[in-house]
Write a protein that holds these residues in place. Sequence first.
Motif, PDB file in Angstrom:
ATOM      1  N   MET A 704       0.825  -1.209   0.000  1.00  0.00           N
ATOM      2  CA  MET A 704       0.000   0.000   0.000  1.00  0.00           C
ATOM      3  C   MET A 704       0.860   1.261   0.000  1.00  0.00           C
ATOM      4  N   THR A 705       1.985   1.206   0.709  1.00  0.00           N
ATOM      5  CA  THR A 705       2.893   2.358   0.726  1.00  0.00           C
ATOM      6  C   THR A 705       3.480   2.603  -0.666  1.00  0.00           C
ATOM      7  N   LEU A 706       3.925   1.526  -1.309  1.00  0.00           N
ATOM      8  CA  LEU A 706       4.503   1.662  -2.646  1.00  0.00           C
ATOM      9  C   LEU A 706       3.466   2.121  -3.666  1.00  0.00           C
ATOM     10  N   VAL A 707       2.237   1.615  -3.542  1.00  0.00           N
ATOM     11  CA  VAL A 707       1.181   2.035  -4.465  1.00  0.00           C
ATOM     12  C   VAL A 707       0.873   3.518  -4.282  1.00  0.00           C
ATOM     13  N   ALA A 708       0.834   3.966  -3.016  1.00  0.00           N
ATOM     14  CA  ALA A 708       0.556   5.371  -2.759  1.00  0.00           C
ATOM     15  C   ALA A 708       1.654   6.270  -3.319  1.00  0.00           C
ATOM     16  N   ILE A 709       2.911   5.883  -3.093  1.00  0.00           N
ATOM     17  CA  ILE A 709       4.028   6.676  -3.613  1.00  0.00           C
ATOM     18  C   ILE A 709       4.026   6.658  -5.137  1.00  0.00           C
ATOM     19  N   SER A 710       3.787   5.480  -5.723  1.00  0.00           N
ATOM     20  CA  SER A 710       3.800   5.360  -7.184  1.00  0.00           C
ATOM     21  C   SER A 710       2.659   6.133  -7.825  1.00  0.00           C
ATOM     22  N   SER A 711       1.502   6.142  -7.166  1.00  0.00           N
ATOM     23  CA  SER A 711       0.375   6.879  -7.738  1.00  0.00           C
ATOM     24  C   SER A 711       0.658   8.371  -7.767  1.00  0.00           C
ATOM     25  N   HIS A 712       1.413   8.857  -6.779  1.00  0.00           N
ATOM     26  CA  HIS A 712       1.783  10.273  -6.774  1.00  0.00           C
ATOM     27  C   HIS A 712       2.927  10.547  -7.749  1.00  0.00           C
ATOM     28  N   SER A 713       3.812   9.576  -7.894  1.00  0.00           N
ATOM     29  CA  SER A 713       4.996   9.786  -8.733  1.00  0.00           C
ATOM     30  C   SER A 713       4.714   9.590 -10.217  1.00  0.00           C
ATOM     31  N   SER A 714       3.665   8.800 -10.540  1.00  0.00           N
ATOM     32  CA  SER A 714       3.365   8.506 -11.946  1.00  0.00           C
ATOM     33  C   SER A 714       2.452   9.584 -12.518  1.00  0.00           C
ATOM     34  N   LYS A 715       2.864  10.164 -13.590  1.00  0.00           N
ATOM     35  CA  LYS A 715       2.070  11.187 -14.283  1.00  0.00           C
ATOM     36  C   LYS A 715       1.785  10.706 -15.705  1.00  0.00           C
ATOM     37  N   TRP A 716       0.787   9.837 -15.824  1.00  0.00           N
ATOM     38  CA  TRP A 716       0.459   9.267 -17.125  1.00  0.00           C
ATOM     39  C   TRP A 716      -0.359  10.236 -17.978  1.00  0.00           C
TER      40      TRP A 716
END
Length: 778
Positions: A704-716
Motif C-alpha cells: 500500500m505504501t509503494l502504491v501510494a508513492i507510485s500513484s503520486h509519482s506517476s504522471k500518465w
Amino acid sequence: MLFAVLLPFIASIFIPFLARMKNRIHTGIFVTLIPLIVFLYFIQFIGTGFQPVTRSYTWIPSLNMNMNFYLDGLSLLFVLLISGIGTLVAFYSIYYLHKSEQLGNFYVYFLIFMGSMLGVVLSDNVFVLYSFWEFTSLSSFLLIGYWNHRRGSRYGSLKSLLITVFGGLSMLGSLVFMSVITNTTSIQQMIAQKSIILNHEFFPLILGLLLLGAFTKSAQFPFHIWLPDAMEAPTPVSAYLHSATMVKAGIYLVARYIPIFAESEWFFVVVSGFGIITLMWASYMAVRQTDLKGILAFSTISQLGMIMAMLGFGTKAAIFGAVFHILNHATFKGSLFMVAGIVDHETGSRDIRKLGGLMTFMPITATLAVLATFSMAGFPLPFLNGFYSKEMFFGATLEFEATSNALAAYLQQVLPYLAVFGSIFTFVYSMYFFFGTFRGKANVSELPKKPHEAPIGMLISPAILVLGVIVIGLFPELINKPFISHAAASIYGGDVDKHIYFWHGINLPLIMSMAVLAFGTILVLTRTKWEPIYRFIPGPLSMNKVYDGLVKRAETYSEKITKGYMNGSLGRYFRLILSAILIVTFGFMISTGGFTFSMENTAEFTAIELLVAIMMVVAAAGTIVANNRVAAIIILGVVGYGLSILFVIYRAPDLALTQLIVETVTVALFLMTFNHLPKLEVRQQPWSTKALNLIISLGFGTLMTLVAISSHSSKWFESISTYFIENSYKLGGGDNIVNVILVDMRGLDTLFEITVLGIAALGIFGMIKLRKNKKGDV
C-alpha cells in the motif's frame, strides 16, 4: 427506432400498477397494444424501394459503445415476426392465463424479452447487441420459470440459462476479437473489412466462438437439450420464445455474419454439418415424445437445423429458402403451439397417449391443426406454405457446388440423402401429432376435463397464423418482392431474384418429396412395429445425462472447495483476501513497471508531522498487544484521529472533518455493541501461523505504501485538478473547490451517498422503534 426498442421496457414499468386492475380488466389487453404499435410502425418499411435505415444515439462514446441501429431486409423480417407474433401471443394469453395468476410478473418478463429481441436484431454495435442478447437469456429464464412452484419449471429455466449464457459469453469473445482486429464495433464496418478477419491467424477461434453462441441459442445439436425442458413454461411463452423469437436469435446471428464467413469452407462444414445432424436427430426423437409440447419442441429443433443447414450452404437459392422458411416456420409452428395450449386448457392433459378423437369435440381447433401440421410436414398442396420452402431446401442440397476441401466435398455428396432422411421423420412426427390427438378413439374417461371447443378469443390468434399459412401458400409472390427478396439480399450481399411457385415440373426435388411422402406414410402406418428401436437408439444414452453429470460435478467440487476455506475463521478469511490482493497486485505492478519513486512536488515534513506519524504507528502496534477491549477500541481511535491531524496540517479541513466524523461514529458503534463483542483471549497459535501473519501484514503494508508513492509519482496524463481550479467558480459559482466538485461536478455520486445515508437512517429509526413485548417477541 430507439423509441420502438425502448417502448416495451418503458411499458414494463407500468405493468405492476396496471396488474392491480386485473379483476376489472385483464392486464394482457394493455400489453397487446405494445407489440401492435411496434408492428404498425415497422410495417411501413415493406416495399420494393426499401433501403437500409440507420440511426445512431450516443451512449458511451469513450468506449465506442453507442446505440447504433441498422434496419435492412433481414432485421425487418425479424422485427415484424417479433412484434407481429408478439401481438398474437399477448392476445392469446388473455384467454389462456387466468386473472388469478401473477399477471404483473408474466407481462413484465414478456415485455423485457420483446424489447431485448428487438434490440438484438436492430443493433449494429456488437457490444450493444451482446447486452440485449444476454437480456433475452435472463428474461427467458424468468418466463420459463414463471410457474416456479413446479420443479420442472425451475429445472428447465436454469438449464436454458446455463447453456445460453455459456454460449453468449463465447460469442462475446468472438465479438471482442473482431472488434480489436478491425478497430470498429460496427457490424457493417466489420463486413466491409472481412478480408482482415478471414486472413487473421485467430480466424478459426473467432468462427468457433461465434457459432458456439449461435448454436446454443438456436438449440443445435448437442446444445438442443434445453429446449424440450423449456416447455414447462406457459404455452404463450412456448409459442413466442421457442418458435418465432428466441430460438431464431442464433439463426439471425449466423445470417448477419454470412457476408464475412461464407467464403470459408469450414463455415459450410460446421454450420451445415451441425444443422443437418440437428435436423435428423431431432425429427427422429420427436416421434418418441408423448407430450404434445415435447413433440413440438423437437419439431422446432429439427426445423431450426434445416434453416441452419441452408444458411451454411451460402448460395443464393439456399439463403432465399432459409429466409422463406423462417417466415413459414413462425406461422405454422406458432399456431401449433397455441393449438397444443388449447388442447391442454380444454382437456387438462397434453399426454398424447390419453388424447385422441378430439376432432368431434373441438372441430375448429382440429381444422387449424390439420392445416398447420400438414404445412409443417411439407405436404404437396398449393395452399400450404411449408411445401414451398421444403422444396427449396431439397433444391439447395442439390445445387451446392463441391469444394476442394475433402470433408466439405463428402458432406456435399451425402447432404441430399440426409435431408430426405430428416424430412421423412418430419412427416412422421407431423402425422403423429395430428392423428394421435384429433383422430382415433376418444378417451374422454382418462382426461381430467371433458373436452370442448375453446372460446372464440383463444382461437383468433392461431386462426390468424393459419390464415397466414394459406395466404402465403396461395399468393407467395405477394410477399416475395417487397419482403422475402430484400431479406435474402441483405444476407447474400447482392440481388436475389427468385420466383416462388408451386409447380416446377417433374424434377429431382419433387422426386425427393414423393420419396418422403411414400416412406413417411409407411413409417406412420407401421409405427408400432419399429418403435422399439428407441430402446437401442439412443437407448440409455442421453445428452441430458451429460448435462446433469456436469452440473452435479460442478456443484460437488465447488462445495468441496468452498468448505476448504469457509471454516468460520475470520483470521483465515483475512489472510486469504490480503494474500490474494498482495500477490496479484504486486505481480501486476512488477510486470508492468508500475512502481515508481519520485520526490518532485512533495511537501516538506516537520517535526510535528513526524511526531504524529510515530504516535499513529505506536497506537497501531498497541492494538495488537492490548488485552482490554475498551483500551483496544480507544487505541484504534488514536490512529484515526491522528490521520485527521495530518489532514489539518496539510490544509485539508474538509477531509479532516470527514475523518473525524467517521472515526467518532466508528468508536461509538464499537462502544454501543460492546456487550456483544467477543472477549479478548490469548490464543496459542503455532509459530508458522504467526510468521505468516507477520509476512502478510508487512507485505500488505509495504504494498500500500509503494502504491501510494507510485500513484503520486506517476504522471500518465495531465492532472484534472487544473480543470477544477479554472472552472469551479465559473461553472459552479462557488469559492470552495471541494464543495463545487461534490455538489456539481460529482453530483450523482453525492446524491447516491446521501441516498445510502438516508436508507441507513431509516433502518436505524426502524430498529429504535422496535420494542419487545411482554413475551419477549419482537
